[in-house]
Design an enzyme around this catalytic site. Sequence first.
Site, short mmCIF file in Angstrom:
data_model
loop_
_atom_site.label_atom_id
_atom_site.label_comp_id
_atom_site.label_asym_id
_atom_site.label_seq_id
_atom_site.Cartn_x
_atom_site.Cartn_y
_atom_site.Cartn_z
N ASP A 332 -21.33 -8.21 -28.04
CA ASP A 332 -21.67 -6.95 -27.39
C ASP A 332 -21.82 -5.86 -28.47
OD1 ASP A 332 -22.28 -5.06 -25.51
OD2 ASP A 332 -20.57 -5.48 -24.21
N GLU A 530 -20.74 1.93 -17.65
CA GLU A 530 -19.61 1.46 -18.46
C GLU A 530 -18.36 2.34 -18.30
OE1 GLU A 530 -20.46 -0.34 -22.25
OE2 GLU A 530 -22.58 0.01 -21.95
C1 BGC Z 1 -22.87 -3.18 -22.92
C2 BGC Z 1 -23.72 -4.40 -22.67
C3 BGC Z 1 -25.14 -4.14 -23.11
C4 BGC Z 1 -25.14 -3.68 -24.56
C5 BGC Z 1 -26.53 -3.43 -25.11
C6 BGC Z 1 -23.04 -2.59 -24.31
O1 BGC Z 1 -22.43 -1.36 -24.43
O2 BGC Z 1 -21.51 -3.52 -22.72
O3 BGC Z 1 -23.68 -4.76 -21.33
O4 BGC Z 1 -25.91 -5.29 -22.92
O5 BGC Z 1 -24.39 -2.49 -24.66
O6 BGC Z 1 -27.09 -2.29 -24.62
#
Ligand code: BGC
Length: 639
Positions: A332, A530
């Site tokens: 991630d 998030e």
């Molecule tokens: C998120 C992921 C995402 C990634 C890329 C992260 O902050 O947890 O779900 O795919 O960013 O944007």
Amino acid sequence: MSKAIVRNTIFESVICLSVILVYCTILQGQTKQKSFLTYDTKAKEILEKMTLEEKIGQMVQPDYASMRDKNDIQKYFVGSVLMGGGSDPRAGNSLEAWTDLYDNAQRLAMGTRLGIPLIFGIDAVHGHSNIEGAVIFPHNIGLGCTGDSDLVEEIGKITAYEMKATGIQWTFAPCVTVVRDERWGRTYEGFSEEPKISSLLGAASVRGLQGDNLSNPLSVAACAKHYIADGGTTAVERQGRGGGMPAFNFGGEGLTNTRGVRVSLNAGNCEFDEATLRAIHLPPYKDAVDAGVATIMPSYSSWNGVKCSASKFLLTDLLKDELGFEGFLISDYSAIDQINRNFKEGIATSINAGMDMAMEPSRYAEFCTLLKELVDEGTVPMSRIDDAVTRILRVKIAMGLFDENRSQLADRNLHDKFGCDEHRQVARKAVRESLVLLQNNNKVLPIAKNAKRIHVAGVNGDNIGNQCGGWTVQWQGASGNVTTGGTTILQAIKNSVSSETQVTYSSDGSDVEGADVAIVFIGEERPYAEGSGDTGDLSLNAQQVEMVSKIKNSGVPVVAVIISGRPMIIGDILEKADAIVAAWYPGTEGQGVADVLLGDYKPTGKLSFTWPKSMDQLPINVGDADYEPLYKYGFGLSY
Ligand code: BGC
């Protein structure tokens, strides 16, 4: 029975079995990708030609928008880039600008010594959602309530099509999380609190995105995330970079512990045993792997104090060895930075645990240098590098990236159908199937299309941004009607009623007097994504409760429609509203909401989440010992 009869019976059984076997193989061929191992001979041939620097380049993924010098793609032999949530091309957020950006990045990669094409990643999590004008589908929570795997597969196909129109061939989706606590800001990214629905719809999404064959020009690579148990965490204190928490600064109301210290569920810790992990959180990954998912993203979170991105047991033993995952793992966003204050040690831990590609938005150059040092010193064995690169190459080969008779640049002929009506009709169907009717006193729904006057109230009724939620054009989403195209629910209601019906609107519920019925839009009024969506209070805000009360007291029947990323604490609304509908985040096609409210379609949605009575019931999930929610998992009325 004579010998002959026995022989004949055996013969017939053998023929019969063979027919069944052939039939099963054909069936399997239709639904499952070929094993990625099929491509290993070719992958090994390429691997043999590569220097260590070139191999490491395949293992790193910078954020294209953060790359000050795009020529770094050549300098570091970069094998993949991403455009993170909210990153737009400098030239704007149009389809044309995105396609140019993809082509430019791809040309750079193909200009390297070996010319290995890039795999370009993006969060197309409910449609190709970063790009203005794309069709935005309901977030997964709404799709979970449809329980309709054919529909989810179709949505995957359309998303893949719209992605391919820009050239981009890899989405960080589906999120197959099993969400056990809706205080988590990512609840809406999950299909359900139960593994069954997350497994069914996660696998359907993989099939839709990847198609029968990854090399099909209309297929994209999928990424099941966030492995594992991202939805099962207990909140932990946020410590900043290196201490285990996301490096960026989340806004929002947040969640605090009893000492008033800000805590995070998004990168929290799972405190349960292996049996629970296997029973609740593993099934969607097993089904995604069986559906041939090309990539998987380990979670920011930890299991019993060990970060998923640092756990050899989770990444290698369980996922690769036991489940037989043949694709590659992508970390991630900056997740490797959070393993250890010492970046180099964090890299060693994660790569040795089984991470294959590192999403390092801006520290990619440092990553390349440090990983090379680690190999030279013998801390990371060459065999691990070769395994990671073989995995990445086999996915790229399966995707047709090495097909000589095929251009790796975007096919601009696909622009014609980007955001087209045909795609919007599928989204509209998804919206109407996702609505869950929670209450319908006095059969106030469906509303007659020839009512004299319908009053629409509440900001969520006339707000594309709010009805789409986070991960829409911007990372956090944005309020307002300028975010992207589509139909607001207010407009959709106007479109559906008879020519004699008057539709009036007020954001605060004023001027409702004299209406036959009021449709009041309440719920979450600030899109989020998030950690900024982690919250300790899911109650409807006081103004919304007041608005519903006032309308009810004026004698007008109330239909309350909740636009939200999760079940909310509705309190008094239960008595004040005649009808209550959960509409989740429907996306750009508000017409699907009007289809149900005005009776063109009956509601069919069933809750894929338990709906709590009060905050002190949280976390609450079907199967709990004292299970007395407001609405049970699976609940949903119809007309
Ligand atoms: C998120 C992921 C995402 C990634 C890329 C992260 O902050 O947890 O779900 O795919 O960013 O944007």
